[in-house]
Design a protein around this motif. Structure first.
Motif, PDB file in Angstrom:
ATOM      1  N   ALA A  50       0.902  -1.229   0.030  1.00  0.00           N
ATOM      2  CA  ALA A  50      -0.031  -0.003   0.149  1.00  0.00           C
ATOM      3  C   ALA A  50       0.661   1.305  -0.187  1.00  0.00           C
ATOM      4  O   ALA A  50       0.432   2.310  -0.711  1.00  0.00           O
ATOM      5  N   ALA A  51       2.063   1.231   0.709  1.00  0.00           N
ATOM      6  CA  ALA A  51       2.926   2.303   0.911  1.00  0.00           C
ATOM      7  C   ALA A  51       3.471   2.508  -0.344  1.00  0.00           C
ATOM      8  O   ALA A  51       3.706   3.608  -1.059  1.00  0.00           O
ATOM      9  N   LEU A  52       4.103   1.464  -1.153  1.00  0.00           N
ATOM     10  CA  LEU A  52       4.375   1.461  -2.669  1.00  0.00           C
ATOM     11  C   LEU A  52       3.694   2.150  -3.601  1.00  0.00           C
ATOM     12  O   LEU A  52       3.772   2.904  -4.514  1.00  0.00           O
ATOM     13  N   GLN A  53       2.302   1.752  -3.362  1.00  0.00           N
ATOM     14  CA  GLN A  53       1.381   2.021  -4.503  1.00  0.00           C
ATOM     15  C   GLN A  53       1.030   3.492  -4.366  1.00  0.00           C
ATOM     16  O   GLN A  53       1.004   4.095  -5.259  1.00  0.00           O
ATOM     17  N   HIS A  54       0.970   3.973  -3.154  1.00  0.00           N
ATOM     18  CA  HIS A  54       0.798   5.419  -2.897  1.00  0.00           C
ATOM     19  C   HIS A  54       2.156   6.377  -3.325  1.00  0.00           C
ATOM     20  O   HIS A  54       1.896   7.477  -3.833  1.00  0.00           O
ATOM     21  N   ALA A  55       3.284   5.834  -2.898  1.00  0.00           N
ATOM     22  CA  ALA A  55       4.553   6.624  -3.491  1.00  0.00           C
ATOM     23  C   ALA A  55       4.609   6.732  -4.758  1.00  0.00           C
ATOM     24  O   ALA A  55       5.150   7.736  -5.497  1.00  0.00           O
ATOM     25  N   LYS A  56       4.323   5.697  -5.548  1.00  0.00           N
ATOM     26  CA  LYS A  56       4.321   5.688  -7.047  1.00  0.00           C
ATOM     27  C   LYS A  56       3.311   6.476  -7.592  1.00  0.00           C
ATOM     28  O   LYS A  56       3.537   7.397  -8.526  1.00  0.00           O
ATOM     29  N   ASP A  57       2.093   6.567  -7.194  1.00  0.00           N
ATOM     30  CA  ASP A  57       1.107   7.606  -7.495  1.00  0.00           C
ATOM     31  C   ASP A  57       1.466   9.037  -7.163  1.00  0.00           C
ATOM     32  O   ASP A  57       1.374   9.806  -8.243  1.00  0.00           O
ATOM     33  N   MET A  58       1.839   9.303  -6.185  1.00  0.00           N
ATOM     34  CA  MET A  58       2.504  10.526  -5.936  1.00  0.00           C
ATOM     35  C   MET A  58       3.536  10.996  -6.894  1.00  0.00           C
ATOM     36  O   MET A  58       3.535  12.055  -7.566  1.00  0.00           O
ATOM     37  N   ASN A  59       4.678  10.140  -7.419  1.00  0.00           N
ATOM     38  CA  ASN A  59       5.608  10.507  -8.016  1.00  0.00           C
ATOM     39  C   ASN A  59       5.345  10.661  -9.518  1.00  0.00           C
ATOM     40  O   ASN A  59       5.416  11.491 -10.295  1.00  0.00           O
ATOM     41  N   LYS A  74       2.221  11.219 -10.828  1.00  0.00           N
ATOM     42  CA  LYS A  74       1.119  12.072 -10.981  1.00  0.00           C
ATOM     43  C   LYS A  74       1.758  13.590 -10.418  1.00  0.00           C
ATOM     44  O   LYS A  74       0.782  14.425 -10.498  1.00  0.00           O
ATOM     45  N   ASN A  75       2.944  13.636  -9.816  1.00  0.00           N
ATOM     46  CA  ASN A  75       3.597  14.803  -9.608  1.00  0.00           C
ATOM     47  C   ASN A  75       2.801  15.607  -8.538  1.00  0.00           C
ATOM     48  O   ASN A  75       2.290  16.603  -8.801  1.00  0.00           O
ATOM     49  N   PHE A  76       2.391  14.839  -7.220  1.00  0.00           N
ATOM     50  CA  PHE A  76       1.634  15.629  -6.223  1.00  0.00           C
ATOM     51  C   PHE A  76       2.463  14.987  -5.012  1.00  0.00           C
ATOM     52  O   PHE A  76       3.142  13.933  -4.894  1.00  0.00           O
ATOM     53  N   PHE A  77       2.015  15.577  -3.832  1.00  0.00           N
ATOM     54  CA  PHE A  77       2.498  15.336  -2.606  1.00  0.00           C
ATOM     55  C   PHE A  77       1.350  15.465  -1.662  1.00  0.00           C
ATOM     56  O   PHE A  77       0.976  16.444  -1.163  1.00  0.00           O
ATOM     57  N   ASP A  78       0.550  14.263  -1.075  1.00  0.00           N
ATOM     58  CA  ASP A  78      -0.617  14.400  -0.188  1.00  0.00           C
ATOM     59  C   ASP A  78      -0.843  13.037   0.196  1.00  0.00           C
ATOM     60  O   ASP A  78      -0.560  11.861  -0.486  1.00  0.00           O
ATOM     61  N   HIS A  79      -1.705  13.116   1.289  1.00  0.00           N
ATOM     62  CA  HIS A  79      -2.179  11.763   1.796  1.00  0.00           C
ATOM     63  C   HIS A  79      -3.390  11.118   1.009  1.00  0.00           C
ATOM     64  O   HIS A  79      -3.613  10.258   1.170  1.00  0.00           O
ATOM     65  N   LYS A  80      -4.093  12.315   0.301  1.00  0.00           N
ATOM     66  CA  LYS A  80      -5.013  11.722  -0.402  1.00  0.00           C
ATOM     67  C   LYS A  80      -4.577  11.328  -1.744  1.00  0.00           C
ATOM     68  O   LYS A  80      -3.675  12.109  -2.457  1.00  0.00           O
ATOM     69  N   GLY A  81      -4.841  10.194  -2.512  1.00  0.00           N
ATOM     70  CA  GLY A  81      -4.227   9.837  -3.684  1.00  0.00           C
ATOM     71  C   GLY A  81      -4.813  10.383  -4.786  1.00  0.00           C
ATOM     72  O   GLY A  81      -5.880  11.192  -4.538  1.00  0.00           O
ATOM     73  N   SER A  82      -4.409  10.461  -5.770  1.00  0.00           N
ATOM     74  CA  SER A  82      -4.863  10.818  -7.185  1.00  0.00           C
ATOM     75  C   SER A  82      -6.333  10.689  -7.493  1.00  0.00           C
ATOM     76  O   SER A  82      -6.872  11.355  -8.225  1.00  0.00           O
ATOM     77  N   ASP A  83      -6.721   9.382  -6.976  1.00  0.00           N
ATOM     78  CA  ASP A  83      -8.294   8.825  -7.283  1.00  0.00           C
ATOM     79  C   ASP A  83      -9.001   9.310  -6.002  1.00  0.00           C
ATOM     80  O   ASP A  83     -10.140   8.583  -5.955  1.00  0.00           O
ATOM     81  N   GLY A  84      -8.433  10.096  -5.060  1.00  0.00           N
ATOM     82  CA  GLY A  84      -9.167  10.455  -3.930  1.00  0.00           C
ATOM     83  C   GLY A  84      -9.189   9.407  -2.782  1.00  0.00           C
ATOM     84  O   GLY A  84      -9.749   9.742  -1.709  1.00  0.00           O
ATOM     85  N   SER A  85      -8.468   8.440  -3.058  1.00  0.00           N
ATOM     86  CA  SER A  85      -8.375   7.401  -1.682  1.00  0.00           C
ATOM     87  C   SER A  85      -7.449   7.888  -0.563  1.00  0.00           C
ATOM     88  O   SER A  85      -6.436   8.775  -0.810  1.00  0.00           O
ATOM     89  N   ASP A  86      -7.800   7.435   0.394  1.00  0.00           N
ATOM     90  CA  ASP A  86      -7.172   7.621   1.696  1.00  0.00           C
ATOM     91  C   ASP A  86      -6.151   6.336   2.167  1.00  0.00           C
ATOM     92  O   ASP A  86      -6.233   5.298   1.496  1.00  0.00           O
ATOM     93  N   ALA A  87      -5.448   6.305   3.278  1.00  0.00           N
ATOM     94  CA  ALA A  87      -4.647   5.277   3.545  1.00  0.00           C
ATOM     95  C   ALA A  87      -5.521   4.085   3.751  1.00  0.00           C
ATOM     96  O   ALA A  87      -5.191   3.022   3.517  1.00  0.00           O
TER      97      ALA A  87
END
Length: 175
Positions: A83-92, A94-107
């Motif tokens: 789950a941590a890796l998926q979120h890190a890849k998403d942020m990288n 899609k060029n953002f830094f947030d707890h909310k994923g690019s699809d609006g998901s939370d942890a």
């Protein structure tokens, strides 16, 4: 590649606190690293991250003004690591830094998506530190991050370094 103009940021799920630590000047000579170069050896990160977290949990510490007593050690969980890796890849990617994923998901949603059945969930993210010691020092000095690390509500941990991003996901599974 993440916009370096954001500087180094640390955010914790508790309170969604964000603290800029320093600004980095982008280098025009940098090239985008490959996926293999971005992901640091998971076994090395898991071993040193778990040891650093459990050392702090064993000794207790002060999170902001709140004294946190020692708490039991965490166990490594590969689903939380995923789950941590998926979120890190998403942020990288899609060029953002947030707890909310690019699809609006939370942890919690991201952990559930990979099959982790949780009762409690938390997340720390950071951008910029170059070592486990450096990222842990920043999280220890940030009350929200520190509270996640020291929470007795969590029994498991998964974490990853992906490029200059760090993600810790804390959990307690449902019984």
């Amino acid at each position: 590649m993440l916009n370096q103009g954001f500087g180094i940021l640390l955010c914790a799920l508790l309170g969604f606190s964000c603290i800029p630590l320093e600004n980095k000047t982008p280098s025009n000579t940098q090239t985008e690293p490959s996926i293999a170069e971005k992901t640091v050896d998971g076994s090395a990160i898991s071993t040193s991250m778990l040891a650093a977290v459990n050392q702090l949990r064993q000794s207790g510490c002060k999170c902001g003004r709140k004294r946190m007593p020692p708490v039991p050690a965490l166990q490594w969980d590969s689903k939380l690591e995923s789950a941590a890796l998926q979120h890190a890849k998403d942020m990288n990617q899609k060029n953002f830094f947030d707890h909310k994923g690019s699809d609006g998901s939370d942890a919690g949603q991201r952990a559930a998506r990979i099959g982790y059945k949780w009762r409690n969930i938390g997340e720390n993210i950071a951008q910029g530190p170059t070592s486990v010691d450096e990222v842990m020092q920043g999280w220890k000095e940030s009350p929200g991050h520190c509270l996640n690390i020291m929470s007795a509500d969590f029994t498991e941990l998964g974490a990853i370094q992906y490029g200059d991003l760090w993600v810790q996901v804390f959990g307690r599974p449902r019984n």
